[in-house]
Motif scaffolding. Structure first.
Motif, PDB file in Angstrom:
ATOM      1  N   VAL A  29      34.574  60.237  48.686  1.00 34.37           N
ATOM      2  CA  VAL A  29      33.994  59.180  49.500  1.00 34.37           C
ATOM      3  C   VAL A  29      35.014  58.050  49.595  1.00 34.37           C
ATOM      4  O   VAL A  29      35.593  57.634  48.590  1.00 34.37           O
ATOM      5  N   THR A  30      35.266  57.568  50.789  1.00 40.17           N
ATOM      6  CA  THR A  30      36.187  56.455  50.985  1.00 40.17           C
ATOM      7  C   THR A  30      35.401  55.238  51.454  1.00 40.17           C
ATOM      8  O   THR A  30      34.249  55.350  51.895  1.00 40.17           O
ATOM      9  N   GLY A  31      36.037  54.093  51.369  1.00 44.73           N
ATOM     10  CA  GLY A  31      35.340  52.890  51.812  1.00 44.73           C
ATOM     11  C   GLY A  31      36.202  51.657  51.689  1.00 44.73           C
ATOM     12  O   GLY A  31      37.384  51.715  51.334  1.00 44.73           O
ATOM     13  N   SER A  32      35.577  50.520  51.984  1.00 42.46           N
ATOM     14  CA  SER A  32      36.276  49.246  51.883  1.00 42.46           C
ATOM     15  C   SER A  32      35.276  48.127  51.666  1.00 42.46           C
ATOM     16  O   SER A  32      34.109  48.222  52.065  1.00 42.46           O
ATOM     17  N   VAL A  33      35.761  47.088  51.006  1.00 46.53           N
ATOM     18  CA  VAL A  33      35.007  45.845  50.837  1.00 46.53           C
ATOM     19  C   VAL A  33      35.848  44.756  51.485  1.00 46.53           C
ATOM     20  O   VAL A  33      37.050  44.642  51.219  1.00 46.53           O
ATOM     21  N   TYR A  34      35.211  43.967  52.319  1.00 44.45           N
ATOM     22  CA  TYR A  34      35.961  43.052  53.189  1.00 44.45           C
ATOM     23  C   TYR A  34      35.296  41.688  53.196  1.00 44.45           C
ATOM     24  O   TYR A  34      34.076  41.568  53.091  1.00 44.45           O
ATOM     25  N   VAL A  53      32.809  26.284  58.938  1.00 43.55           N
ATOM     26  CA  VAL A  53      33.498  27.481  58.456  1.00 43.55           C
ATOM     27  C   VAL A  53      32.467  28.592  58.323  1.00 43.55           C
ATOM     28  O   VAL A  53      31.354  28.361  57.839  1.00 43.55           O
ATOM     29  N   VAL A  54      32.820  29.791  58.789  1.00 38.03           N
ATOM     30  CA  VAL A  54      31.925  30.933  58.622  1.00 38.03           C
ATOM     31  C   VAL A  54      32.579  31.943  57.685  1.00 38.03           C
ATOM     32  O   VAL A  54      33.796  32.133  57.701  1.00 38.03           O
ATOM     33  N   ILE A  55      31.742  32.573  56.867  1.00 40.73           N
ATOM     34  CA  ILE A  55      32.190  33.593  55.922  1.00 40.73           C
ATOM     35  C   ILE A  55      31.478  34.893  56.270  1.00 40.73           C
ATOM     36  O   ILE A  55      30.253  34.912  56.405  1.00 40.73           O
ATOM     37  N   GLN A  56      32.254  35.965  56.434  1.00 41.20           N
ATOM     38  CA  GLN A  56      31.673  37.223  56.902  1.00 41.20           C
ATOM     39  C   GLN A  56      32.020  38.366  55.941  1.00 41.20           C
ATOM     40  O   GLN A  56      33.103  38.949  56.021  1.00 41.20           O
ATOM     41  N   PRO A  57      31.107  38.707  55.026  1.00 37.46           N
ATOM     42  CA  PRO A  57      31.326  39.835  54.117  1.00 37.46           C
ATOM     43  C   PRO A  57      30.971  41.156  54.784  1.00 37.46           C
ATOM     44  O   PRO A  57      30.125  41.208  55.695  1.00 37.46           O
ATOM     45  N   SER A  58      31.612  42.230  54.337  1.00 39.29           N
ATOM     46  CA  SER A  58      31.344  43.550  54.903  1.00 39.29           C
ATOM     47  C   SER A  58      31.653  44.637  53.879  1.00 39.29           C
ATOM     48  O   SER A  58      32.582  44.508  53.089  1.00 39.29           O
ATOM     49  N   VAL A  59      30.842  45.705  53.897  1.00 36.45           N
ATOM     50  CA  VAL A  59      31.056  46.860  53.025  1.00 36.45           C
ATOM     51  C   VAL A  59      30.899  48.122  53.869  1.00 36.45           C
ATOM     52  O   VAL A  59      29.938  48.250  54.636  1.00 36.45           O
ATOM     53  N   THR A  60      31.855  49.052  53.738  1.00 32.87           N
ATOM     54  CA  THR A  60      31.806  50.304  54.484  1.00 32.87           C
ATOM     55  C   THR A  60      31.992  51.482  53.549  1.00 32.87           C
ATOM     56  O   THR A  60      32.859  51.445  52.656  1.00 32.87           O
ATOM     57  N   LEU A  61      31.173  52.523  53.718  1.00 36.36           N
ATOM     58  CA  LEU A  61      31.331  53.787  53.007  1.00 36.36           C
ATOM     59  C   LEU A  61      31.436  54.903  54.033  1.00 36.36           C
ATOM     60  O   LEU A  61      30.694  54.911  55.026  1.00 36.36           O
ATOM     61  N   SER A  62      32.359  55.845  53.801  1.00 35.25           N
ATOM     62  CA  SER A  62      32.563  56.948  54.738  1.00 35.25           C
ATOM     63  C   SER A  62      32.655  58.278  53.998  1.00 35.25           C
ATOM     64  O   SER A  62      33.218  58.345  52.895  1.00 35.25           O
ATOM     65  N   TYR A  63      32.110  59.318  54.627  1.00 36.41           N
ATOM     66  CA  TYR A  63      32.133  60.645  54.024  1.00 36.41           C
ATOM     67  C   TYR A  63      31.989  61.703  55.109  1.00 36.41           C
ATOM     68  O   TYR A  63      31.000  61.709  55.856  1.00 36.41           O
ATOM     69  N   GLY A  65      33.164  62.144  58.044  1.00 36.63           N
ATOM     70  CA  GLY A  65      32.919  61.673  59.407  1.00 36.63           C
ATOM     71  C   GLY A  65      31.765  60.711  59.534  1.00 36.63           C
ATOM     72  O   GLY A  65      31.656  59.988  60.531  1.00 36.63           O
ATOM     73  N   PHE A  66      30.880  60.688  58.525  1.00 40.03           N
ATOM     74  CA  PHE A  66      29.747  59.759  58.547  1.00 40.03           C
ATOM     75  C   PHE A  66      30.155  58.436  57.912  1.00 40.03           C
ATOM     76  O   PHE A  66      30.876  58.410  56.913  1.00 40.03           O
ATOM     77  N   SER A  67      29.667  57.336  58.472  1.00 39.22           N
ATOM     78  CA  SER A  67      29.963  56.014  57.916  1.00 39.22           C
ATOM     79  C   SER A  67      28.719  55.144  57.948  1.00 39.22           C
ATOM     80  O   SER A  67      27.866  55.271  58.845  1.00 39.22           O
ATOM     81  N   THR A 100      25.195  49.250  60.402  1.00 37.93           N
ATOM     82  CA  THR A 100      25.688  50.230  61.370  1.00 37.93           C
ATOM     83  C   THR A 100      25.777  51.604  60.720  1.00 37.93           C
ATOM     84  O   THR A 100      26.375  51.761  59.644  1.00 37.93           O
ATOM     85  N   LEU A 101      25.198  52.601  61.369  1.00 42.78           N
ATOM     86  CA  LEU A 101      25.305  53.999  60.959  1.00 42.78           C
ATOM     87  C   LEU A 101      26.045  54.736  62.059  1.00 42.78           C
ATOM     88  O   LEU A 101      25.697  54.598  63.242  1.00 42.78           O
ATOM     89  N   SER A 102      27.067  55.521  61.701  1.00 40.05           N
ATOM     90  CA  SER A 102      27.856  56.182  62.739  1.00 40.05           C
ATOM     91  C   SER A 102      28.408  57.518  62.272  1.00 40.05           C
ATOM     92  O   SER A 102      28.463  57.809  61.065  1.00 40.05           O
ATOM     93  N   TYR A 103      28.843  58.319  63.242  1.00 40.39           N
ATOM     94  CA  TYR A 103      29.506  59.590  62.956  1.00 40.39           C
ATOM     95  C   TYR A 103      30.693  59.732  63.903  1.00 40.39           C
ATOM     96  O   TYR A 103      30.566  59.495  65.107  1.00 40.39           O
ATOM     97  N   THR A 104      31.847  60.123  63.355  1.00 40.29           N
ATOM     98  CA  THR A 104      33.066  60.285  64.145  1.00 40.29           C
ATOM     99  C   THR A 104      33.525  61.732  64.116  1.00 40.29           C
ATOM    100  O   THR A 104      33.603  62.352  63.046  1.00 40.29           O
ATOM    101  N   TYR A 105      33.822  62.268  65.295  1.00 44.19           N
ATOM    102  CA  TYR A 105      34.326  63.634  65.426  1.00 44.19           C
ATOM    103  C   TYR A 105      35.695  63.553  66.090  1.00 44.19           C
ATOM    104  O   TYR A 105      35.853  62.932  67.146  1.00 44.19           O
ATOM    105  N   THR A 106      36.699  64.184  65.461  1.00 42.94           N
ATOM    106  CA  THR A 106      38.076  64.086  65.944  1.00 42.94           C
ATOM    107  C   THR A 106      38.569  65.424  66.477  1.00 42.94           C
ATOM    108  O   THR A 106      38.389  66.471  65.836  1.00 42.94           O
TER     109      THR A 106
END
Length: 270
Positions: A29-34, A53-63, A65-67, A100-106
């Motif tokens: 599983v890959t991901g990022s914290v931003y 000032v605005v602060i925008q946190p984000s967390v993403t997990l991918s597996y 093709g699904f994110s 956000t829920l997504s799927y990527t096909y390459t």
């Protein structure tokens, strides 16, 4: 209703995360914290903060093709704009939480992505979108994305974007990007301002909408940690998007104007 939808969205996020964790032994599983810190929040050209000032946190997990992605917005001092009515004027507010829920096909250099976005906004009614995106991995990486609101504000937003990175020193890159949007409103919410009635009784808003030009640097701090200072210039790309009639915005969501955004992003990838 807002709380129920948000809880359901969180439940989907947790279920998806647990499912990915259980399968992690077979494929990583890959991901990022931003976290981003900016002088204002702009969404599709609409100015949703000002003078704070605005602060925008984000967390993403991918597996496979699904994110799944969580994104939030914290406005440290809410002030009204032509497009924004604060829920806590003059105070700090955690005023948006999106999922956000997504799927990527390459296929070779072509990437196709489809997904769903839940917008948990405190300053306006929550809404939901589905989207479809196509990206081709060549120089400028052209990407066409179509968003469709399926809930509160029925309409279609189309965005064409380009991006390219240049190596400037060791592992530091100069990142250049540009995007252009077109919007078409479908229901009565999008009726435009009519001077003869002094109200929003005109035809539905549609037209070439917002443009954005962006430049920044990606600076690696460690193998997994990067810092990205950047600057953006937002602008309307049609007379409809920036039009004002008798002091009122032609667009019911507020007129667009020329706006600069500066900020810095910190990303930890794993």
């Amino acid at each position: 209703m807002r709380s129920l939808k948000f809880l359901l969205a969180v439940a989907v996020l947790l279920s998806f995360s647990v499912s990915m964790a259980e399968e992690a032994k077979e494929e990583k599983v890959t991901g990022s914290v931003y976290a981003g810190v900016y002088n204002r929040y702009i969404f599709r050209g609409y100015e949703l903060s000002s003078g704070s000032v605005v602060i925008q946190p984000s967390v993403t997990l991918s597996y496979k093709g699904f994110s799944v992605n969580y994104w939030g917005n914290i406005d440290t001092n809410e002030k009204a704009t032509q497009s924004f009515v604060p829920d806590r004027p003059g105070r700090k507010s955690f005023n948006e939480s999106d999922l956000t829920l997504s799927y990527t096909y390459t296929i070779d250099k072509l990437s196709l992505t489809g997904g769903y976005i839940y917008y948990g906004t405190k300053y306006t009614d929550e809404t939901e979108e589905i989207f479809l995106s196509a990206s081709y991995d060549v120089i400028t990486k052209p990407t066409l994305t179509i968003y469709r609101d399926i809930s509160t504000y029925p309409g279609t937003y189309i965005n064409l974007s380009f991006s390219h990175s240049l190596l400037v020193y060791k592992d530091i890159t100069l990142d250049l990007a540009a995007s252009f949007g077109y919007f078409k409103g479908d229901d009565s919410y999008w009726k435009t301002y009519e001077s003869s009635t002094g109200d929003y009784t005109g035809k539905k808003y549609s037209g070439f909408h917002d443009g954005k030009i962006q430049a920044g640097f990606t600076i690696p701090i460690t193998k997994n940690l990067t810092v990205q200072p950047m600057v953006q210039y937002w602008f309307p790309i049609s007379s409809k998007a920036k039009r004002i009639i008798n002091g009122s915005s032609y667009n019911p969501n507020g007129h667009l104007d020329d706006t600069w955004v500066t900020g810095i992003n910190i990303t930890f990838s794993f």
